[in-house]
Design an enzyme around this catalytic site. Structure first.
Site, PDB file in Angstrom:
ATOM      1  N   TYR A   1       0.867  -1.188   0.000  1.00 49.27           N
ATOM      2  CA  TYR A   1       0.000   0.000   0.000  1.00 49.27           C
ATOM      3  C   TYR A   1       0.898   1.232   0.000  1.00 49.27           C
ATOM      4  O   TYR A   1       2.010   1.206   0.553  1.00 49.27           O
ATOM      5  CB  TYR A   1      -0.915  -0.017   1.239  1.00 49.27           C
ATOM      6  CG  TYR A   1      -1.808   1.191   1.354  1.00 49.27           C
ATOM      7  CD1 TYR A   1      -2.730   1.477   0.351  1.00 49.27           C
ATOM      8  CD2 TYR A   1      -1.718   2.057   2.444  1.00 49.27           C
ATOM      9  CE1 TYR A   1      -3.534   2.598   0.433  1.00 49.27           C
ATOM     10  CE2 TYR A   1      -2.534   3.179   2.538  1.00 49.27           C
ATOM     11  CZ  TYR A   1      -3.437   3.442   1.527  1.00 49.27           C
ATOM     12  OH  TYR A   1      -4.228   4.559   1.604  1.00 49.27           O
TER      13      TYR A   1
ATOM     14  N   TYR B   1      -3.190   4.831   9.074  1.00 48.29           N
ATOM     15  CA  TYR B   1      -2.596   3.532   8.708  1.00 48.29           C
ATOM     16  C   TYR B   1      -1.507   3.118   9.702  1.00 48.29           C
ATOM     17  O   TYR B   1      -0.977   2.009   9.628  1.00 48.29           O
ATOM     18  CB  TYR B   1      -2.066   3.612   7.275  1.00 48.29           C
ATOM     19  CG  TYR B   1      -1.947   2.297   6.546  1.00 48.29           C
ATOM     20  CD1 TYR B   1      -3.023   1.415   6.442  1.00 48.29           C
ATOM     21  CD2 TYR B   1      -0.753   1.942   5.921  1.00 48.29           C
ATOM     22  CE1 TYR B   1      -2.900   0.221   5.753  1.00 48.29           C
ATOM     23  CE2 TYR B   1      -0.634   0.748   5.234  1.00 48.29           C
ATOM     24  CZ  TYR B   1      -1.714  -0.103   5.158  1.00 48.29           C
ATOM     25  OH  TYR B   1      -1.591  -1.289   4.468  1.00 48.29           O
TER      26      TYR B   1
HETATM   27  P1  NAI Z   1      -8.051  -9.756   4.180  1.00 48.66           P
HETATM   28  O1  NAI Z   1      -8.391  -9.486   5.598  1.00 48.66           O
HETATM   29  O2  NAI Z   1      -9.040 -10.459   3.360  1.00 48.66           O
HETATM   30  O3  NAI Z   1      -6.641 -10.519   4.097  1.00 48.66           O
HETATM   31  C1  NAI Z   1      -5.646 -10.449   5.092  1.00 48.66           C
HETATM   32  C2  NAI Z   1      -5.220 -11.882   5.340  1.00 48.66           C
HETATM   33  O4  NAI Z   1      -4.079 -11.993   6.214  1.00 48.66           O
HETATM   34  C3  NAI Z   1      -6.349 -12.725   5.994  1.00 48.66           C
HETATM   35  O5  NAI Z   1      -6.667 -13.810   5.162  1.00 48.66           O
HETATM   36  C4  NAI Z   1      -5.730 -13.163   7.290  1.00 48.66           C
HETATM   37  O6  NAI Z   1      -6.240 -14.392   7.764  1.00 48.66           O
HETATM   38  C5  NAI Z   1      -4.255 -13.230   6.904  1.00 48.66           C
HETATM   39  N1  NAI Z   1      -3.385 -13.339   8.078  1.00 48.66           N
HETATM   40  C6  NAI Z   1      -3.343 -12.506   9.170  1.00 48.66           C
HETATM   41  N2  NAI Z   1      -2.469 -12.989  10.070  1.00 48.66           N
HETATM   42  C7  NAI Z   1      -1.933 -14.129   9.540  1.00 48.66           C
HETATM   43  C8  NAI Z   1      -0.969 -15.068  10.001  1.00 48.66           C
HETATM   44  N3  NAI Z   1      -0.372 -14.931  11.187  1.00 48.66           N
HETATM   45  N4  NAI Z   1      -0.663 -16.136   9.209  1.00 48.66           N
HETATM   46  C9  NAI Z   1      -1.260 -16.286   8.000  1.00 48.66           C
HETATM   47  N5  NAI Z   1      -2.162 -15.410   7.500  1.00 48.66           N
HETATM   48  C10 NAI Z   1      -2.509 -14.357   8.275  1.00 48.66           C
HETATM   49  O7  NAI Z   1      -7.750  -8.315   3.555  1.00 48.66           O
HETATM   50  P2  NAI Z   1      -7.084  -7.845   2.181  1.00 48.66           P
HETATM   51  O8  NAI Z   1      -7.421  -6.413   2.094  1.00 48.66           O
HETATM   52  O9  NAI Z   1      -7.481  -8.742   1.082  1.00 48.66           O
HETATM   53  O10 NAI Z   1      -5.517  -7.949   2.471  1.00 48.66           O
HETATM   54  C11 NAI Z   1      -4.603  -8.662   1.663  1.00 48.66           C
HETATM   55  C12 NAI Z   1      -3.330  -7.856   1.482  1.00 48.66           C
HETATM   56  O11 NAI Z   1      -3.606  -6.712   0.689  1.00 48.66           O
HETATM   57  C13 NAI Z   1      -2.716  -7.345   2.791  1.00 48.66           C
HETATM   58  O12 NAI Z   1      -1.307  -7.421   2.706  1.00 48.66           O
HETATM   59  C14 NAI Z   1      -3.154  -5.896   2.795  1.00 48.66           C
HETATM   60  O13 NAI Z   1      -2.313  -5.080   3.579  1.00 48.66           O
HETATM   61  C15 NAI Z   1      -3.026  -5.597   1.313  1.00 48.66           C
HETATM   62  N6  NAI Z   1      -3.688  -4.365   0.868  1.00 48.66           N
HETATM   63  C16 NAI Z   1      -5.001  -4.147   1.195  1.00 48.66           C
HETATM   64  C17 NAI Z   1      -5.610  -2.969   0.834  1.00 48.66           C
HETATM   65  C18 NAI Z   1      -7.026  -2.689   1.230  1.00 48.66           C
HETATM   66  O14 NAI Z   1      -7.422  -1.523   1.214  1.00 48.66           O
HETATM   67  N7  NAI Z   1      -7.820  -3.687   1.569  1.00 48.66           N
HETATM   68  C19 NAI Z   1      -4.888  -1.927   0.057  1.00 48.66           C
HETATM   69  C20 NAI Z   1      -3.522  -2.287  -0.273  1.00 48.66           C
HETATM   70  C21 NAI Z   1      -2.955  -3.467   0.140  1.00 48.66           C
END
Ligand code: NAI
Length: 281
Positions: A153, A163
């Site tokens: 991000y 953030y």
């Molecule tokens: P999400 O909540 O669906 O995905 C985050 C994932 O990280 C979840 O599946 C969660 O279970 C997993 N996770 C957390 N702790 C963990 C651990 N100890 N071991 C294994 N997995 C673990 O949300 P999203 O938004 O799809 O996030 C995916 C990526 O995209 C992240 O890196 C996030 O920072 C990034 N991102 C998200 C944005 C947004 O606005 N939603 C914008 C830019 C980047």
């Protein structure tokens, strides 16, 4: 992409996808796009997320195996890579879509960070990229020419007050991608980060002020905010053979937000909003 046929960009390719929690997850959308493009893959998430999430549904839809793994735990990662080896032999792509900050979740301001929580933020959101690449490499499951992607991000470059320590986590994540990319390049392996615009997912919505950040980005970006499905389409190209010489990059997928200053609509809106102050001045 509206055409559900796909382009066959990942035909014959095998992969490992971390981070699909529910159908809004960017990783979930990427998994569907990878399937559409002809890939086979395994899915992984933390055991606790598997209990509360809906990953079995995605696994059924895509024919993927699900392997639990907390990416902060080296033993679990080592075991995961052995499972993936048994399942696929070698893989051609790996997606890291993992992020979590206890400080952001518990609304701790940047000047009052809890350092134990900050360690967790960095361990889960950044250092885990190093760990999964390392154990994939040590298990010898990465094919020459493989493509590794992590989601980032723009908080890594610019300050987004809400953030919190995730700004720092994303900066470290991008640095690890560059550093590992330089060390795997002799085998044609690419390591990149995709810097996605705010996206309405479970992680996104957990950020205080997310709606404001989302709207600001959407209004400023000339093309508007890209959806998770559009992010998935971009990631597919980076897993494909069409981008074999792209590595060690942080690639913005944000509708042009990163280079936009301000636009006519915003100037007019701001002028109206602050008209009283100007009059007073
Ligand atoms: P999400 O909540 O669906 O995905 C985050 C994932 O990280 C979840 O599946 C969660 O279970 C997993 N996770 C957390 N702790 C963990 C651990 N100890 N071991 C294994 N997995 C673990 O949300 P999203 O938004 O799809 O996030 C995916 C990526 O995209 C992240 O890196 C996030 O920072 C990034 N991102 C998200 C944005 C947004 O606005 N939603 C914008 C830019 C980047």
């Amino acid at each position: 992409m509206s055409d559900q046929q796909g382009y066959g960009l990942l035909t014959g390719k095998k992969g490992l996808i971390f981070g699909a929690l529910d159908e809004r997850s960017i990783a979930w959308r990427i998994a569907l796009a990878c399937q559409r493009e002809g890939a086979e893959f395994s899915l992984s998430n933390a055991p606790v997320a598997l209990r509360f999430g809906e990953l079995d549904e995605l696994a059924e839809e895509t024919g993927a195996e699900v392997f639990p793994c907390d990416v902060t735990d080296e033993d679990e990662i080592e075991e995961l890579m052995q499972n993936v080896k048994e399942e696929h032999g070698k893989i051609d792509f790996m997606l890291h879509a993992i992020g979590m900050s206890p400080n952001v979740r518990k609304k701790k301001g940047y000047k009052e960070l809890n350092y134990q929580w900050m360690q967790q933020t960095l361990d889960i959101s950044s250092i885990s990229l190093h760990k999964v690449i390392r154990y994939a490499d040590e298990a010898d499951i990465l094919n020459d020419g493989a493509s590794i992607l992590a989601l980032s991000y723009i908080g890594a470059q610019r300050i987004f007050s809400k953030y919190g320590d995730m700004n720092d986590a994303k900066a470290l994540l991008e640095s690890i991608a560059r550093n590992y990319g330089s060390r795997l390049a002799d085998r044609g392996i690419r390591v990149n980060t995709v810097s996605q615009a705010p996206t309405k997912t479970s992680a996104g919505s957990g950020i205080k002020g997310f709606d404001g950040m989302y709207t600001f980005a959407d209004k400023l970006a000339p093309l508007g905010n890209p959806s998770a499905d559009e992010c998935a389409d971009y990631c597919v190209t980076l897993f494909s053979d069409l981008t074999r010489k792209v590595t060690m990059q942080n690639l913005y997928h944000d509708g042009g937000f990163v280079t936009a200053g301000i636009n006519e609509d915003m100037i007019n809106d701001l002028a109206e909003m602050y008209a009283d102050e100007e009059d007073e001045g």
